[in-house]
Design an enzyme around this catalytic site. Structure first.
Site, PDB file in Angstrom:
ATOM      1  N   CYS A  98      77.950 -33.800  34.734  1.00  0.00           N
ATOM      2  CA  CYS A  98      78.247 -34.853  35.722  1.00  0.00           C
ATOM      3  C   CYS A  98      79.747 -35.085  35.852  1.00  0.00           C
ATOM      4  O   CYS A  98      80.453 -35.289  34.871  1.00  0.00           O
ATOM      5  CB  CYS A  98      77.575 -36.152  35.270  1.00  0.00           C
ATOM      6  SG  CYS A  98      78.104 -37.590  36.227  1.00  0.00           S
ATOM      7  N   CYS A 103      80.713 -38.651  34.411  1.00  0.00           N
ATOM      8  CA  CYS A 103      80.445 -39.067  33.021  1.00  0.00           C
ATOM      9  C   CYS A 103      81.737 -39.066  32.195  1.00  0.00           C
ATOM     10  O   CYS A 103      82.663 -38.299  32.467  1.00  0.00           O
ATOM     11  CB  CYS A 103      79.439 -38.120  32.378  1.00  0.00           C
ATOM     12  SG  CYS A 103      77.723 -38.669  32.552  1.00  0.00           S
ATOM     13  N   HIS A 129      74.958 -42.439  32.327  1.00  0.00           N
ATOM     14  CA  HIS A 129      74.579 -41.608  33.490  1.00  0.00           C
ATOM     15  C   HIS A 129      73.235 -42.041  34.059  1.00  0.00           C
ATOM     16  O   HIS A 129      72.935 -41.798  35.231  1.00  0.00           O
ATOM     17  CB  HIS A 129      74.497 -40.135  33.044  1.00  0.00           C
ATOM     18  CG  HIS A 129      74.203 -39.187  34.161  1.00  0.00           C
ATOM     19  ND1 HIS A 129      75.153 -38.814  35.101  1.00  0.00           N
ATOM     20  CD2 HIS A 129      73.052 -38.544  34.522  1.00  0.00           C
ATOM     21  CE1 HIS A 129      74.613 -37.967  35.969  1.00  0.00           C
ATOM     22  NE2 HIS A 129      73.345 -37.784  35.643  1.00  0.00           N
ATOM     23  N   ASN A 135      77.196 -46.408  47.813  1.00  0.00           N
ATOM     24  CA  ASN A 135      76.092 -45.616  48.400  1.00  0.00           C
ATOM     25  C   ASN A 135      75.153 -45.329  47.240  1.00  0.00           C
ATOM     26  O   ASN A 135      75.580 -44.734  46.248  1.00  0.00           O
ATOM     27  CB  ASN A 135      76.582 -44.262  48.937  1.00  0.00           C
ATOM     28  CG  ASN A 135      77.450 -44.424  50.156  1.00  0.00           C
ATOM     29  OD1 ASN A 135      77.174 -45.268  51.010  1.00  0.00           O
ATOM     30  ND2 ASN A 135      78.509 -43.651  50.236  1.00  0.00           N
ATOM     31  N   SER A 149      76.273 -38.300  46.407  1.00  0.00           N
ATOM     32  CA  SER A 149      76.312 -36.943  45.852  1.00  0.00           C
ATOM     33  C   SER A 149      76.088 -36.943  44.342  1.00  0.00           C
ATOM     34  O   SER A 149      75.994 -35.903  43.735  1.00  0.00           O
ATOM     35  CB  SER A 149      77.682 -36.313  46.167  1.00  0.00           C
ATOM     36  OG  SER A 149      78.683 -37.124  45.591  1.00  0.00           O
ATOM     37  N   HIS A 189      75.056 -40.880  39.001  1.00  0.00           N
ATOM     38  CA  HIS A 189      75.741 -41.743  38.016  1.00  0.00           C
ATOM     39  C   HIS A 189      76.139 -43.038  38.735  1.00  0.00           C
ATOM     40  O   HIS A 189      76.732 -42.984  39.817  1.00  0.00           O
ATOM     41  CB  HIS A 189      76.996 -41.014  37.506  1.00  0.00           C
ATOM     42  CG  HIS A 189      77.610 -41.657  36.308  1.00  0.00           C
ATOM     43  ND1 HIS A 189      77.637 -41.067  35.067  1.00  0.00           N
ATOM     44  CD2 HIS A 189      78.207 -42.863  36.155  1.00  0.00           C
ATOM     45  CE1 HIS A 189      78.228 -41.874  34.206  1.00  0.00           C
ATOM     46  NE2 HIS A 189      78.581 -42.974  34.837  1.00  0.00           N
ATOM     47  N   HIS A 247      77.837 -45.641  40.552  1.00  0.00           N
ATOM     48  CA  HIS A 247      79.236 -45.740  40.970  1.00  0.00           C
ATOM     49  C   HIS A 247      79.329 -46.330  42.365  1.00  0.00           C
ATOM     50  O   HIS A 247      78.366 -46.346  43.104  1.00  0.00           O
ATOM     51  CB  HIS A 247      79.893 -44.353  40.957  1.00  0.00           C
ATOM     52  CG  HIS A 247      79.373 -43.462  42.038  1.00  0.00           C
ATOM     53  ND1 HIS A 247      78.166 -42.775  41.923  1.00  0.00           N
ATOM     54  CD2 HIS A 247      79.844 -43.185  43.272  1.00  0.00           C
ATOM     55  CE1 HIS A 247      77.957 -42.093  43.028  1.00  0.00           C
ATOM     56  NE2 HIS A 247      78.949 -42.333  43.866  1.00  0.00           N
ATOM     57  N   GLN A 290      82.598 -47.063  45.645  1.00  0.00           N
ATOM     58  CA  GLN A 290      83.852 -46.553  46.164  1.00  0.00           C
ATOM     59  C   GLN A 290      84.663 -47.687  46.778  1.00  0.00           C
ATOM     60  O   GLN A 290      84.126 -48.747  47.093  1.00  0.00           O
ATOM     61  CB  GLN A 290      83.593 -45.477  47.234  1.00  0.00           C
ATOM     62  CG  GLN A 290      82.877 -44.256  46.688  1.00  0.00           C
ATOM     63  CD  GLN A 290      82.955 -43.105  47.650  1.00  0.00           C
ATOM     64  OE1 GLN A 290      84.035 -42.743  48.130  1.00  0.00           O
ATOM     65  NE2 GLN A 290      81.810 -42.512  47.948  1.00  0.00           N
TER      66      GLN A 290
HETATM   67  O1  LIG Z   1      85.157 -34.389  40.870  1.00  0.00           O
HETATM   68  C1  LIG Z   1      84.880 -35.207  41.751  1.00  0.00           C
HETATM   69  C2  LIG Z   1      83.529 -35.288  42.296  1.00  0.00           C
HETATM   70  C3  LIG Z   1      83.263 -36.371  43.280  1.00  0.00           C
HETATM   71  N1  LIG Z   1      84.372 -37.142  43.684  1.00  0.00           N
HETATM   72  C4  LIG Z   1      84.177 -38.173  44.686  1.00  0.00           C
HETATM   73  O2  LIG Z   1      83.164 -39.068  44.226  1.00  0.00           O
HETATM   74  C5  LIG Z   1      82.555 -39.647  45.351  1.00  0.00           C
HETATM   75  C6  LIG Z   1      81.061 -39.725  45.068  1.00  0.00           C
HETATM   76  O3  LIG Z   1      80.590 -40.749  45.870  1.00  0.00           O
HETATM   77  P1  LIG Z   1      79.243 -40.599  46.732  1.00  0.00           P
HETATM   78  O4  LIG Z   1      78.210 -40.038  45.798  1.00  0.00           O
HETATM   79  O5  LIG Z   1      78.961 -42.025  47.199  1.00  0.00           O
HETATM   80  O6  LIG Z   1      79.550 -39.650  47.862  1.00  0.00           O
HETATM   81  C7  LIG Z   1      82.831 -38.780  46.584  1.00  0.00           C
HETATM   82  O7  LIG Z   1      83.549 -39.532  47.544  1.00  0.00           O
HETATM   83  C8  LIG Z   1      83.653 -37.624  46.020  1.00  0.00           C
HETATM   84  O8  LIG Z   1      84.750 -37.314  46.854  1.00  0.00           O
HETATM   85  C9  LIG Z   1      85.643 -36.987  43.163  1.00  0.00           C
HETATM   86  O9  LIG Z   1      86.566 -37.685  43.542  1.00  0.00           O
HETATM   87  N2  LIG Z   1      85.857 -36.026  42.205  1.00  0.00           N
END
Ligand SMILES: O=C1CCN([C@@H]2O[C@H](COP(=O)(O)O)[C@@H](O)[C@H]2O)C(=O)N1
Ligand SMILES: [Zn+2]
Length: 347
Positions: free
Chosen positions: A52, A55, A114, A154, A162, A165, A167, A169
């Site tokens: 992850c 993590c 996680h 989200n 995506s 875990h 989180h 933004q």
């Molecule tokens: O190594 C990473 C993976 C994901 N991210 C960022 O984490 C965010 C994950 O948020 P979402 O799952 O809400 O898309 C996504 O905007 C992605 O750009 C990083 O900054 N670094």
């Protein structure tokens, strides 16, 4: 001709925050709620996942290393949609208008675990997220080129999230984005006319009516807004008229955390599945001006309609005309209110 009533007849409702209308067709949902609630098997996630990106101690894409964090952890998004050193520029050619935009994007890991989501976290842990939201709103907002800070989450792959875990933004930029800008127009109009916050009056009116209230605690109210578009759309609103997170007392921030948990436990209990949504906080711009018209609130836009796998599609008439819903806001509020306060995984 039958007498019009809102439980049976199609009608439009006004969203007083945005000035937009939603079409409600309650007659289409008259059939009793027989939507089967099929069980969706959710794989049990590990407390730590070596693959992850979020993590503790793991390497993110691009080689950044997460510290072995034990508290909520925030980092600049490796794929930021806005950048702070964007050169100024604009296109001003009649019908072709464009402007450069600067900003800062960050990712907040709510917990080192996680496998946890907000409804499964302790209120005291969620309070640490609220504290971090407040300190990030302050530090990001202090940048000269940042005038609006959008904190959001989200949740669930159906929301394009995506990574499971827990989180959220933060996307901040120089101009106020469309949604808060729409709300600000109406909040300002109301405040200048009445000298009170529109949401303070709205919440008092809802507490009188009760039929869209989900819960209230010492400092926050959870409700399904009269103008809700998404089937189980909700809002959390501060009882006291504060314009941003920094005005909250320690006790109010704890109440915010408790409200965030109470609503998301209801959501998870609805179909006994980790309930997807996009949620975000609307609060005063960080342009250095006073914004007494603003009233801190958090929107929740969940896509699920009648089961863990059936979602509402905002397509067709919703895109070309205006949003439409079958079950009324009152019916959704009733269904959510009737649910256990104990998370289904902890029964
Ligand atoms: O190594 C990473 C993976 C994901 N991210 C960022 O984490 C965010 C994950 O948020 P979402 O799952 O809400 O898309 C996504 O905007 C992605 O750009 C990083 O900054 N670094
Ligand atoms: Zn809002």
């Amino acid at each position: 001709m039958a007498q019009f009533n809102m439980e049976d007849h199609p009608h439009r409702r006004l969203n007083v925050l945005t000035g937009e209308w939603v079409l409600v067709s309650p007659h289409r949902a008259k059939r009793p709620w027989q939507g089967q609630v099929e069980k969706v098997s959710e794989e049990k996630r590990p407390e730590y996942d070596p693959k992850c990106y979020l993590c503790p101690g793991n390497e993110r894409i691009g080689g950044h290393l997460n510290p072995k964090y034990t508290e909520p952890y925030v980092f600049v998004n490796d794929f930021s949609a806005l950048l702070k050193d964007t050169p100024e520029g604009e296109v001003n050619e009649g019908l072709f208008q464009a402007k450069s935009e600067s900003g800062i994007c960050k990712v907040i890991c709510f917990s080192p675990r996680h496998d946890l989501t907000v409804p499964e976290m302790e209120v005291s842990e969620i309070k640490k997220v609220v504290d971090l939201w407040a300190s990030e709103y302050k530090s990001i907002g202090e940048n000269e080129f940042v005038n609006y800070v959008q904190i959001f989450e989200n949740k669930g792959s159906v929301m394009g999230c995506s990574n499971p875990h827990p989180h959220g933004q933060i996307w901040s930029n120089s101009t106020i984005p469309n949604e808060p800008a729409k709300e600000q127009v109406r909040m300002k109009e109301y405040f200048e006319k009445n000298g009170r916050s529109i949401l303070a009056d709205y919440v008092s009116a809802e507490l009188e009516k009760k039929d869209r209230i989900l819960f209230e605690n010492d400092h926050f109210v959870g409700l399904v807004p009269y103008w809700a578009v998404w089937p189980f759309e909700a809002m959390i609103v501060s009882k006291r008229h504060v314009t941003n997170l920094l005005e909250l007392t320690e006790e109010e921030k704890m109440s915010f955390a408790a409200a965030y948990k109470e609503l998301t436990v209801m959501y998870d209990n609805l179909f006994e599945v980790s309930f997807p949504y996009s949620a975000g906080i609307h609060q005063a711009p960080t342009d250095g001006e006073e914004h007494p018209e603003w009233h801190l609130h958090m929107h929740f836009y969940p896509p699920l309609l009648r089961s863990a796998t059936v979602k509402k599609f905002m397509v067709g008439y919703e895109m070309l005309g205006n949003p439409q819903r079958d079950i009324t806001a009152e019916t959704s509020a009733q269904r959510l209110r009737d649910l256990s306060k104990v998370h289904y995984k902890h029964r």
